[in-house]
Design an enzyme around this catalytic site. Sequence first.
Site, PDB file in Angstrom:
ATOM      1  N   GLU A 165       1.296  -5.122  -3.941  1.00 40.56           N
ATOM      2  CA  GLU A 165       2.076  -3.901  -3.707  1.00 40.56           C
ATOM      3  C   GLU A 165       2.838  -3.434  -4.950  1.00 40.56           C
ATOM      4  OE1 GLU A 165       4.559  -4.128  -0.260  1.00 40.56           O
ATOM      5  OE2 GLU A 165       2.886  -4.511   1.101  1.00 40.56           O
ATOM      6  N   GLU A 353      -1.851  -8.350   4.524  1.00 40.31           N
ATOM      7  CA  GLU A 353      -0.567  -8.399   5.237  1.00 40.31           C
ATOM      8  C   GLU A 353      -0.621  -7.457   6.421  1.00 40.31           C
ATOM      9  OE1 GLU A 353       3.145  -7.591   3.266  1.00 40.31           O
ATOM     10  OE2 GLU A 353       2.602  -8.787   1.516  1.00 40.31           O
TER      11      GLU A 353
END
Length: 448
Positions: A165, A353
Amino acid sequence: MKITFPEDFLWGTATASAQIEGAAYEGGKGPSIWDAFSGLEGTILHGDTPTVACDFYHRYEDDIRRMKEMGLKSFRFSFAWARIIPDGDGEVNQEGIDFYKKMIACLKENGIVPNATMYHWDLPYALQVKGGFGNREIVKWFTRYAEILLDNFGKDIDIWVTFNEPIATYVGLAQGFFAPGLQDERYAREAIHNLLLCHGETVKLFRKKNLPNAKIGIVVDIWKHYPGRPGNPEDEKSALVNNEINGYGMFLNSLFLGKYSDVLMDYMQENDYVPHIEPGDLKTISEKIDFYGLNFYNGLIDNMEEIRQREEKRKQQGGNYQDRPEVHTEVLVDVLDMLVKKYKLNIPIYITENGLAQTDTGDKESLLNDTERIEYVKGVLTHLHKAMENGADVRGYYLWSLMDNFEWSVGYEARYGILYTDYQTQERIPKASAKWYSDVIRNNGFEV
């Protein structure tokens, strides 16, 4: 009706070093930007810090035993750069190397596939003082760090992620509510370009290492925005900006299409935010990778009237969008389709995730009986299965997270774990979701 996944589907949980390890100043580790940021007044909810976190550094053997008992096939973790090289670019810390060697060996002894992330937000503080990702020298610093990881752990790890991310770096440099807490968008745009260069150069390095069983990729989260009132100019513009300028578009275009999008370039030119781009940079950034890691939590509906009412609360919660009232897990099907059609992905995908937060109000029983999480994950997996039936090449799913942990700017109030963490005693208690997920893994699916 039973939903069944492929026989070799990889079921796991995901974590990050700064969120679970603790031992922030033990074992030769240097401070990270999150160690420094959390020491500033008013940056983290309730003044929480990651200094102890879940104490995984000392308790990893017990936690890995729990993983095995639950039947987990894989464990996603990250290396703490400052544990490997305390000042980021100087001497290697052998204690840090030894810790990860022992932890990885323990995973493999228990039949659990290690999935390793090189960078999950915790830059050594000493490098931030030197300009961090805003300094193009970071490409040299990062690739040296990556080479140390590959040389020490390359034979033991088959799944490598360069960055998790990268938008968190942008948020921490442009918007201030993540570490290191700066608000300088021009600097942030430069930093993102350099970060992507670090990724590309690391992929090149990885190929030179000739690790025949290993694969390398990157993890980019996609919170796809849709206009709440289609045709409303304000809502349409918000969705465009949040997707292409401040969201996944600023990474995926350069990673997979070899250029920044016209929308983003126009914006950066208008505001004097264009980073320093040298010949060959975009070719390096778009080096072919082996898989893509998708972090997916929700789809977002941009109704600007409602957003304005939530804005203050959003800032207080550190940019975490889980407070949005609507759950749109069905968007996962569209996101996976977009990756193939818009970004031309022709490589395997892992859901690296996915999870749901519980707010800790002090009611332990309700936290343990987390039926809302079960229903949420069941919805996500149902839509994932539908996308796979439509042709999406998804090879695994990692639930966020193994245990409640330090959730960045919201501290310990947001609980994402399937194991309840008692932060006073460090006891782990399985929640209802832990048993449910264990059953899903054992049966390779579930009833709907």
